[in-house]
Enzyme design. Structure first.
Site, short mmCIF file in Angstrom:
data_model
loop_
_atom_site.label_atom_id
_atom_site.label_comp_id
_atom_site.label_asym_id
_atom_site.label_seq_id
_atom_site.Cartn_x
_atom_site.Cartn_y
_atom_site.Cartn_z
N ASN A 13 0.82 -1.31 0.05
CA ASN A 13 0.06 0.01 0.21
C ASN A 13 0.95 1.37 -0.03
OD1 ASN A 13 -1.94 1.94 0.63
ND2 ASN A 13 -2.81 1.03 2.33
N ARG A 108 -2.46 -2.11 -3.90
CA ARG A 108 -3.43 -1.31 -3.61
C ARG A 108 -3.37 -0.22 -4.69
NH1 ARG A 108 -4.96 2.98 1.10
NH2 ARG A 108 -6.98 3.43 0.50
N HIS A 197 -11.84 4.46 -0.30
CA HIS A 197 -11.52 3.62 0.52
C HIS A 197 -12.48 2.54 0.76
CE1 HIS A 197 -10.94 7.71 3.03
NE2 HIS A 197 -9.71 6.97 3.07
N ARG A 255 -7.77 18.35 3.32
CA ARG A 255 -8.75 18.64 2.20
C ARG A 255 -10.00 19.34 2.47
NH1 ARG A 255 -8.56 12.53 0.20
NH2 ARG A 255 -6.37 12.32 1.14
N GLU A 409 -6.68 -3.04 5.87
CA GLU A 409 -6.87 -2.92 4.42
C GLU A 409 -5.76 -3.93 3.88
OE1 GLU A 409 -6.33 1.29 4.93
OE2 GLU A 409 -7.82 1.50 3.26
#
Ligand code: ADP
Length: 422
Positions: A13, A108, A197, A255, A409
């Site tokens: 990842n 990923r 996600h 963000r 993940e």
């Protein structure tokens, strides 16, 4: 792949300044692949090694590796992802006594564009197609691709598989996916909501099924540096807060999330901004950092007492509450609420404040359970088979249960890749 044997999978990842890397073993053995096609296949994977490199390209580099019986961490600077990945692979060789023998390298990829609703087993021509996705998520996909190219070079024998964050949201219906702009832009340029996600949401959906908790209407808040919310109906995504890019939706670390769509044009004029400058402001200088003027880091923010930090926290929470209300409406009710990601898993303050605004839905936090969740997850041993009960902590006991979930993940990436090629 058809014969039942021990398979080794690495899960990679690559983030903007970090790499998370895990090694799993799958023993097909007597039972072969029969389980891997079901959610319970997650339980067939054994984590044997976990590794993290942070702050790549800075003077504050950090390296951490851990196996079942051994771990090591140190400050270590890497000039780029290539150097870091070569270092990891060399290091993992040490842990494996006599070199690495990897069957599948699972990567990923944040954006799968319109092409990839399922994982991809990479062959020659795919690199060009994958590179076309860079423009869709410029902060993420180029690094995902770089990781793939480097690992391909280091481990040419391994089967390279990409797993896409957007794939989980392929089920979002068109009326929720489209923006109300001329529909030709969707047909010509594929402009619509992709959502992100997805690997984390898939993991949560799976772990609940394995735990025997089948919620028809579930809202999951994945709150990390990037943050999004997903409305999940019968295990599939029906809406999510991030959009064509990961800039839409909630207020995040740096963000902005949702703003008046006219603001970029107005800001460009007011600031006499150069090409790309406003985009940069909205991605890197807004959110918690933009309002607090001090930090994008949530853990840091909640310790601060100045008025802008407090305001940033208030705005962050308010926006989550609003989104949950929206998705409870989309689902026509709510059966369970989940918090995950670095903030969602660890911050009892966040969960308590958000739940306080949701009493109308039947959400009620249990103070003691809520406060103990972070400790519960800290005690989690990630090696060996995944611990289902250890990944889920119920923190609210109203009519609508609330859970903190330790998302994984890396195992989901490995599981999806194996499931795809098995
Ligand atoms: P990323 O989106 O980069 O994967 P993470 O999921 O690791 O991010 O989440 C990082 C965020 O989690 C940071 O804002 C960090 O401050 C926050 N965080 C981590 N631990 C805690 C904690 N114990 N309490 C509050 N926030 C935390």
């Amino acid at each position: 792949m058809s014969d039942a044997k021990k398979i080794k999978i690495i899960s990679i990842n690559c983030g903007s300044s970090s790499i998370k890397f895990s090694v799993f073993e799958y023993r097909g053995g007597r039972r072969g692949y029969e389980n891997i096609e079901k959610q319970r296949g997650l339980l067939e994977l054994n984590r044997v090694l976990s590794c993290k490199i942070e702050e790549i390209g800075t003077e504050f580099g950090y390296f951490y590796v851990s196996g079942k019986n051994k771990s090591e961490s140190k400050d270590l600077n890497f000039k780029d992802h290539g150097q870091a990945l070569y270092y990891i692979v060399k290091k993992t060789g040490l842990f494996e006594n006599g070199g690495i023998d990897i069957n599948i390298a699972a990567h990923r990829f944040v954006h799968g564009g319109k092409y990839y609703r399922k994982p991809l087993a990479v062959s020659g021509g795919d690199i060009k197609k994958l590179s076309e996705l860079n423009a869709l998520a410029p902060l993420h996909n180029p690094l995902n691709l770089k990781g793939l190219e480097i690992i391909k070079e280091i481990l040419p024998e391994a089967l390279q598989v990409c797993v896409f964050d957007t794939a989980f949201h392929g089920s979002i219906p068109l009326y929720a996916k489209l923006y109300p702009i001329p529909i030709d832009y969707y047909f010509k340029y594929d402009i619509g909501k992709y959502g992100f996600h997805g690997i984390s949401y898939s993991f949560i959906s799976n772990i609940f099924k394995i735990a025997g908790k089948k919620f028809k209407r579930l809202i999951v808040c994945h709150l990390g540096n990037g943050a999004s919310i997903c409305a999940i109906k019968n295990g599939i995504s029906i809406d999510t807060s991030m959009g064509y890019t990961p800039l839409e939706g909630l207020m995040m670390g740096t963000r902005s999330g949702n703003i008046d769509p006219a603001l970029p044009f107005i800001l460009k004029e007011k600031l006499d901004a150069a090409e790309g400058e406003v985009y940069d402001i909205l991605n890197k200088k807004s959110g918690l950092l933009g309002i607090s003027k001090k930090t994008y880091d949530f853990k840091e923010l909640i310790k601060r007492k100045d008025k802008y930090s407090k305001l940033a926290l208030k705005m962050y929470i308010y926006r989550i509450i609003k989104f949950i209300g929206q998705y409870a409406a989309s689902l026509n009710g709510l059966d369970a609420l989940v918090f995950t990601g670095g903030i969602g898993e660890n911050s009892d303050v966040l969960r308590k404040e958000v739940c306080a605004g949701l009493s109308y839905l039947g959400v009620k936090i249990d103070e003691k359970k809520n406060e103990s969740a972070a400790k519960y997850f800290q005690a989690y041993n990630p090696f060996g088979r995944i611990k289902v009960a250890g990944s889920i902590k119920q923190v609210g006991t109203g009519a609508v249960p609330v859970f903190a979930v330790h998302t994984d993940e890396e195992i989901q990436i490995a599981y999806e890749a194996l499931n795809f090629v098995a």
